[in-house]
Motif scaffolding. Structure first.
Motif, PDB file in Angstrom:
ATOM      1  N   UNK A  65       1.090  -0.867   0.261  1.00  0.00           N
ATOM      2  CA  UNK A  65       0.143   0.242   0.194  1.00  0.00           C
ATOM      3  C   UNK A  65       1.108   1.531  -0.295  1.00  0.00           C
ATOM      4  N   UNK A  66       1.984   1.006   0.795  1.00  0.00           N
ATOM      5  CA  UNK A  66       2.479   2.603   1.086  1.00  0.00           C
ATOM      6  C   UNK A  66       4.069   2.442  -0.399  1.00  0.00           C
ATOM      7  N   UNK A  67       3.944   1.062  -1.004  1.00  0.00           N
ATOM      8  CA  UNK A  67       4.689   1.569  -1.746  1.00  0.00           C
ATOM      9  C   UNK A  67       3.551   1.763  -3.362  1.00  0.00           C
ATOM     10  N   UNK A  68       2.673   1.347  -3.727  1.00  0.00           N
ATOM     11  CA  UNK A  68       1.819   1.868  -4.413  1.00  0.00           C
ATOM     12  C   UNK A  68       0.846   3.902  -4.218  1.00  0.00           C
ATOM     13  N   UNK A  69       1.616   3.655  -2.764  1.00  0.00           N
ATOM     14  CA  UNK A  69       1.089   5.111  -2.589  1.00  0.00           C
ATOM     15  C   UNK A  69       2.153   5.841  -3.236  1.00  0.00           C
ATOM     16  N   UNK A  70       3.364   5.301  -3.039  1.00  0.00           N
ATOM     17  CA  UNK A  70       5.021   6.052  -3.541  1.00  0.00           C
ATOM     18  C   UNK A  70       4.862   6.621  -5.099  1.00  0.00           C
TER      19      UNK A  70
ATOM     20  N   UNK B 263      -0.022  16.484  -4.936  1.00  0.00           N
ATOM     21  CA  UNK B 263       0.834  15.470  -4.726  1.00  0.00           C
ATOM     22  C   UNK B 263       0.901  16.102  -2.514  1.00  0.00           C
ATOM     23  N   UNK B 264       0.769  16.944  -2.427  1.00  0.00           N
ATOM     24  CA  UNK B 264       1.010  17.638  -0.566  1.00  0.00           C
ATOM     25  C   UNK B 264      -0.148  16.255   0.168  1.00  0.00           C
TER      26      UNK B 264
ATOM     27  N   UNK C 182      -0.653  10.896   2.774  1.00  0.00           N
ATOM     28  CA  UNK C 182      -1.398   9.959   3.244  1.00  0.00           C
ATOM     29  C   UNK C 182      -0.043   8.778   3.378  1.00  0.00           C
ATOM     30  N   UNK C 183       0.787   9.102   2.592  1.00  0.00           N
ATOM     31  CA  UNK C 183       1.658   7.528   2.298  1.00  0.00           C
ATOM     32  C   UNK C 183       2.239   7.758   3.508  1.00  0.00           C
TER      33      UNK C 183
ATOM     34  N   UNK D  49      -9.823   3.904   0.474  1.00  0.00           N
ATOM     35  CA  UNK D  49     -10.079   3.822  -0.503  1.00  0.00           C
ATOM     36  C   UNK D  49     -10.627   5.986  -0.744  1.00  0.00           C
ATOM     37  N   UNK D  50     -11.972   6.445   0.231  1.00  0.00           N
ATOM     38  CA  UNK D  50     -12.523   7.055  -0.040  1.00  0.00           C
ATOM     39  C   UNK D  50     -11.475   7.967  -0.287  1.00  0.00           C
ATOM     40  N   UNK D  51     -10.641   8.703   0.593  1.00  0.00           N
ATOM     41  CA  UNK D  51      -9.525   9.407   0.514  1.00  0.00           C
ATOM     42  C   UNK D  51      -8.987   9.692  -0.952  1.00  0.00           C
ATOM     43  N   UNK D  52      -8.429   8.486  -1.039  1.00  0.00           N
ATOM     44  CA  UNK D  52      -7.427   7.983  -3.013  1.00  0.00           C
ATOM     45  C   UNK D  52      -9.170   8.279  -3.733  1.00  0.00           C
TER      46      UNK D  52
END
Length: 153
Positions: free
Chosen positions: A88-93, A118-119, A124-125, A143-146
């Motif tokens: 999850x962190x990798x995908x967000x990064x 970007x911020x 969130x990452x 998911x709602x945040x994304x």
């Protein structure tokens, strides 16, 4: 892109994300699905720009297919059973990386960068790295945040 086109792209990404990382799926199936989705995202971006007369947004649409792919990867990580937080962190990064360097490329063309997006992704990452366990409620909130980042920023 308009919020309607972004919302449709988000629905498509949600649909593809539900097909990824099934328990008995092979690496080749997932790779083919991601490659096919990236090609579809390129076609979707082209047709969206033609249909909705978005020619004035052409530079912003150059990294739109990669953004769609990163959203799909973020959404699909919630269905993983092992190492969910790590991926999850990798995908967000990766999504933040696409946004940052796509923004830098746009900045050199004289176009404003979406710094809020970007911020929000960087925040969130960073916040996701401190999660010890991801519950179903937290998955829903992420998911709602994304989706909010995708549609409104």
């Amino acid at each position: 892109m308009t919020p309607l086109v972004n919302a449709l792209a988000c629905l498509v990404a949600l649909g593809v994300a539900s097909l990824l990382w099934k328990p008995k799926s092979s690496f080749y199936r997932n790779a083919a699905l991601l490659a096919g989705f990236l090609l579809f995202a390129c076609l979707y971006t082209y047709l969206g720009s033609e249909t909705f007369d978005l020619k004035y947004l052409e530079p912003q649409l150059e990294h739109y297919p990669l953004r769609m792919l990163m959203l799909c990867l973020c959404l699909s990580t919630t269905s993983l059973t092992l190492y969910r937080r790590r991926y999850l962190v990798l995908a967000q990064g990766l999504w933040c990386w696409v946004e940052l360097f796509g923004g830098i490329a746009l900045y050199y063309r004289g176009i404003d960068v979406a710094w809020v997006r970007i911020a929000a992704l960087a925040g969130i990452t960073l916040g996701s790295t401190f999660l010890s366990r991801i519950s179903k409620e937290m998955e829903f909130c992420l998911m709602v945040f994304w989706i909010a980042i995708w549609v409104f920023f």
